[in-house]
Design a protein around this motif. Sequence first.
Motif, PDB file in Angstrom:
ATOM      1  N   ASP A  54      10.777  18.959   1.554  1.00 53.44           N
ATOM      2  CA  ASP A  54      10.247  18.697   2.892  1.00 53.44           C
ATOM      3  C   ASP A  54      11.284  17.954   3.732  1.00 53.44           C
ATOM      4  OD1 ASP A  54       7.412  19.617   2.480  1.00 53.44           O
ATOM      5  OD2 ASP A  54       7.495  18.067   0.931  1.00 53.44           O
ATOM      6  N   PHE A  55      12.073  17.108   3.045  1.00 51.48           N
ATOM      7  CA  PHE A  55      13.084  16.297   3.725  1.00 51.48           C
ATOM      8  C   PHE A  55      14.354  16.278   2.884  1.00 51.48           C
ATOM      9  CE2 PHE A  55       8.867  14.567   4.587  1.00 51.48           C
ATOM     10  CZ  PHE A  55       8.831  14.571   5.978  1.00 51.48           C
ATOM     11  N   VAL A  56      15.498  16.237   3.559  1.00 50.38           N
ATOM     12  CA  VAL A  56      16.795  16.111   2.894  1.00 50.38           C
ATOM     13  C   VAL A  56      17.498  14.880   3.462  1.00 50.38           C
ATOM     14  CG1 VAL A  56      19.065  17.155   2.535  1.00 50.38           C
ATOM     15  CG2 VAL A  56      17.008  18.584   2.493  1.00 50.38           C
ATOM     16  N   HIS A  57      18.011  14.033   2.559  1.00 50.62           N
ATOM     17  CA  HIS A  57      18.704  12.801   2.952  1.00 50.62           C
ATOM     18  C   HIS A  57      20.130  12.854   2.404  1.00 50.62           C
ATOM     19  CE1 HIS A  57      14.638  11.158   3.756  1.00 50.62           C
ATOM     20  NE2 HIS A  57      14.321  11.757   2.618  1.00 50.62           N
ATOM     21  N   VAL A  58      21.095  12.534   3.241  1.00 52.32           N
ATOM     22  CA  VAL A  58      22.489  12.501   2.823  1.00 52.32           C
ATOM     23  C   VAL A  58      22.878  11.058   2.523  1.00 52.32           C
ATOM     24  CG1 VAL A  58      24.862  13.085   3.416  1.00 52.32           C
ATOM     25  CG2 VAL A  58      22.979  14.469   4.305  1.00 52.32           C
ATOM     26  N   TYR A 112      23.833  20.047  -5.496  1.00 54.22           N
ATOM     27  CA  TYR A 112      23.917  21.445  -5.098  1.00 54.22           C
ATOM     28  C   TYR A 112      22.589  21.936  -4.515  1.00 54.22           C
ATOM     29  CZ  TYR A 112      27.790  20.865  -8.325  1.00 54.22           C
ATOM     30  OH  TYR A 112      28.916  20.395  -8.965  1.00 54.22           O
ATOM     31  N   THR A 113      22.684  22.981  -3.714  1.00 57.71           N
ATOM     32  CA  THR A 113      21.482  23.520  -3.081  1.00 57.71           C
ATOM     33  C   THR A 113      20.752  24.510  -3.975  1.00 57.71           C
ATOM     34  OG1 THR A 113      22.769  25.291  -2.032  1.00 57.71           O
ATOM     35  CG2 THR A 113      22.447  23.259  -0.768  1.00 57.71           C
ATOM     36  N   ARG A 114      21.331  24.907  -5.104  1.00 56.26           N
ATOM     37  CA  ARG A 114      20.715  25.998  -5.861  1.00 56.26           C
ATOM     38  C   ARG A 114      19.320  25.629  -6.357  1.00 56.26           C
ATOM     39  NH1 ARG A 114      22.975  26.664 -11.920  1.00 56.26           N
ATOM     40  NH2 ARG A 114      22.766  24.506 -12.601  1.00 56.26           N
ATOM     41  N   ILE A 115      19.091  24.370  -6.764  1.00 55.39           N
ATOM     42  CA  ILE A 115      17.746  23.998  -7.217  1.00 55.39           C
ATOM     43  C   ILE A 115      16.770  23.968  -6.044  1.00 55.39           C
ATOM     44  CG2 ILE A 115      18.017  21.479  -7.001  1.00 55.39           C
ATOM     45  CD1 ILE A 115      16.397  21.253  -9.630  1.00 55.39           C
ATOM     46  N   LEU A 116      17.292  23.753  -4.837  1.00 57.77           N
ATOM     47  CA  LEU A 116      16.430  23.685  -3.655  1.00 57.77           C
ATOM     48  C   LEU A 116      15.936  25.067  -3.232  1.00 57.77           C
ATOM     49  CD1 LEU A 116      18.362  20.998  -1.562  1.00 57.77           C
ATOM     50  CD2 LEU A 116      16.610  20.683  -3.333  1.00 57.77           C
ATOM     51  N   ARG A 117      16.488  26.105  -3.847  1.00 61.61           N
ATOM     52  CA  ARG A 117      15.948  27.452  -3.611  1.00 61.61           C
ATOM     53  C   ARG A 117      14.628  27.634  -4.365  1.00 61.61           C
ATOM     54  NH1 ARG A 117      21.593  29.333  -5.266  1.00 61.61           N
ATOM     55  NH2 ARG A 117      22.848  29.049  -3.392  1.00 61.61           N
ATOM     56  N   TYR A 118      14.435  26.837  -5.402  1.00 60.01           N
ATOM     57  CA  TYR A 118      13.233  26.952  -6.235  1.00 60.01           C
ATOM     58  C   TYR A 118      12.256  25.807  -5.991  1.00 60.01           C
ATOM     59  CZ  TYR A 118      16.386  30.118  -8.691  1.00 60.01           C
ATOM     60  OH  TYR A 118      17.274  31.121  -9.006  1.00 60.01           O
ATOM     61  N   LEU A 178      19.232  21.095   6.599  1.00 63.26           N
ATOM     62  CA  LEU A 178      20.362  20.186   6.399  1.00 63.26           C
ATOM     63  C   LEU A 178      21.081  20.488   5.087  1.00 63.26           C
ATOM     64  CD1 LEU A 178      22.096  17.796   7.181  1.00 63.26           C
ATOM     65  CD2 LEU A 178      20.299  16.256   6.314  1.00 63.26           C
ATOM     66  N   ALA A 179      20.330  20.852   4.062  1.00 62.95           N
ATOM     67  CA  ALA A 179      20.950  21.215   2.786  1.00 62.95           C
ATOM     68  C   ALA A 179      21.840  22.440   2.947  1.00 62.95           C
ATOM     69  CB  ALA A 179      19.880  21.470   1.732  1.00 62.95           C
ATOM     70  N   ASP A 180      21.393  23.413   3.730  1.00 64.03           N
ATOM     71  CA  ASP A 180      22.204  24.610   3.972  1.00 64.03           C
ATOM     72  C   ASP A 180      23.491  24.253   4.707  1.00 64.03           C
ATOM     73  OD1 ASP A 180      20.264  26.233   2.778  1.00 64.03           O
ATOM     74  OD2 ASP A 180      19.183  26.489   4.674  1.00 64.03           O
ATOM     75  N   ARG A 181      23.389  23.323   5.634  1.00 65.67           N
ATOM     76  CA  ARG A 181      24.591  22.908   6.361  1.00 65.67           C
ATOM     77  C   ARG A 181      25.576  22.204   5.428  1.00 65.67           C
ATOM     78  NH1 ARG A 181      24.871  18.805  11.627  1.00 65.67           N
ATOM     79  NH2 ARG A 181      27.120  19.072  11.993  1.00 65.67           N
ATOM     80  N   LEU A 182      25.056  21.382   4.524  1.00 67.08           N
ATOM     81  CA  LEU A 182      25.921  20.705   3.557  1.00 67.08           C
ATOM     82  C   LEU A 182      26.605  21.704   2.640  1.00 67.08           C
ATOM     83  CD1 LEU A 182      23.596  17.713   2.580  1.00 67.08           C
ATOM     84  CD2 LEU A 182      25.662  17.609   3.984  1.00 67.08           C
ATOM     85  N   GLU A 183      25.877  22.753   2.272  1.00 63.22           N
ATOM     86  CA  GLU A 183      26.449  23.796   1.420  1.00 63.22           C
ATOM     87  C   GLU A 183      27.640  24.454   2.129  1.00 63.22           C
ATOM     88  OE1 GLU A 183      26.034  26.650  -1.997  1.00 63.22           O
ATOM     89  OE2 GLU A 183      25.584  24.554  -1.624  1.00 63.22           O
ATOM     90  N   ASP A 184      27.526  24.641   3.434  1.00 58.88           N
ATOM     91  CA  ASP A 184      28.585  25.303   4.203  1.00 58.88           C
ATOM     92  C   ASP A 184      29.739  24.368   4.536  1.00 58.88           C
ATOM     93  OD1 ASP A 184      27.116  27.653   4.207  1.00 58.88           O
ATOM     94  OD2 ASP A 184      26.143  27.215   6.126  1.00 58.88           O
ATOM     95  N   GLU A 185      29.419  23.114   4.852  1.00 63.62           N
ATOM     96  CA  GLU A 185      30.431  22.214   5.410  1.00 63.62           C
ATOM     97  C   GLU A 185      30.911  21.135   4.452  1.00 63.62           C
ATOM     98  OE1 GLU A 185      28.770  20.519   8.922  1.00 63.62           O
ATOM     99  OE2 GLU A 185      28.461  22.448   9.921  1.00 63.62           O
ATOM    100  N   ILE A 188      17.801  14.143  -2.225  1.00 58.14           N
ATOM    101  CA  ILE A 188      18.914  13.260  -1.890  1.00 58.14           C
ATOM    102  C   ILE A 188      20.202  13.929  -2.346  1.00 58.14           C
ATOM    103  CG2 ILE A 188      20.063  11.101  -2.482  1.00 58.14           C
ATOM    104  CD1 ILE A 188      17.502   9.681  -2.313  1.00 58.14           C
ATOM    105  N   MET A 189      21.109  14.111  -1.419  1.00 58.17           N
ATOM    106  CA  MET A 189      22.394  14.735  -1.696  1.00 58.17           C
ATOM    107  C   MET A 189      23.503  13.804  -1.222  1.00 58.17           C
ATOM    108  SD  MET A 189      21.467  18.652  -0.542  1.00 58.17           S
ATOM    109  CE  MET A 189      22.814  19.366  -1.501  1.00 58.17           C
ATOM    110  N   GLY A 190      24.686  13.992  -1.763  1.00 54.86           N
ATOM    111  CA  GLY A 190      25.803  13.157  -1.360  1.00 54.86           C
ATOM    112  C   GLY A 190      26.945  13.261  -2.340  1.00 54.86           C
ATOM    113  N   PRO A 191      28.122  12.784  -1.947  1.00 60.31           N
ATOM    114  CA  PRO A 191      29.288  12.845  -2.833  1.00 60.31           C
ATOM    115  C   PRO A 191      29.125  11.930  -4.039  1.00 60.31           C
ATOM    116  CG  PRO A 191      29.777  11.548  -0.876  1.00 60.31           C
ATOM    117  CD  PRO A 191      28.435  12.160  -0.651  1.00 60.31           C
ATOM    118  N   ASN A 192      29.975  12.122  -5.046  1.00 59.89           N
ATOM    119  CA  ASN A 192      29.969  11.250  -6.213  1.00 59.89           C
ATOM    120  C   ASN A 192      30.214   9.803  -5.796  1.00 59.89           C
ATOM    121  OD1 ASN A 192      29.550  13.221  -8.206  1.00 59.89           O
ATOM    122  ND2 ASN A 192      31.720  13.744  -8.257  1.00 59.89           N
TER     123      ASN A 192
END
Length: 254
Positions: A217-221, A207-213, A235-242, A38-42
């Motif tokens: 299977d799924f990413v939710h914004v 951040y995506t850095r932990i997702l490298r390790y 989707l995590a990679d796209r969030l990292e870029d955008e 799960i990713m998202g702004p503060n």
Amino acid sequence: MSVLEIKDLHVSVQTDQGVTQILRGVDLVINEGEIHAIMGPNGSGKSTLAYTIAGHPKYKVESGSILLDGADVLTMTVDERARAGLFLAMQYPVEIPGVTVTNFLRTAKTAIEGEAPPIRKWIKDVRESMAALRMDKSFAERNVNEGFSGGEKKRNEILQLELLKPKFAVLDETDSGLDVDALKIVSEGVNRAKENTGLGLLLITHYTRILRYIKPDFVHVFVNGRIAEQGGPELADRLEDEGYDRFLTPSNVG
């Protein structure tokens, strides 16, 4: 197969400005062995979801449900949730003066299992897990998190995860404050727990850095208490870029 189901969950919290709704209809299904990031702004409700699952009394469920293998989690006390197989690794683990890591772990394991683990096997398991997490054996006799660095506290959380063997774990920003080496060690511990027990995982991160390790299977914004978009690891990679700007429209933040 075990499953954790969250259905149309609405949650509010009391603030200085009165009752504020945080979660506004969350739907999420996590199956045994799956990793959901799960990713998202503060302020989007990520930690609120974590603490609601765990049973923090600050958060009031207005409607919706949380089911673990069909059982109503919301009717359970915090300790009943732990015995049912739920685990929360906190973003800011608390210190427990006067309680050693060894006593804490054995007491928790006994409470969850209903009986004390065989002492010799338990000592062996604790030592092996601590060694794998690069924790000095002296930590076993120190008070829980007292005087621990941020990284040591996070390793201690994963030590609990490995030894208590829950069905589902929520990791609330476990990567925050970790350097690269500590992040790799903590991630290895999480991956071991998943491989050994079929753990289902809800991983909250900015951040995506932990997702490298820890490969999701799924990413939710999460935006404004809702899941605004979901997809696979890409989707995590796209969030990292955008970033999150494209989600922060007036309709999403109002």
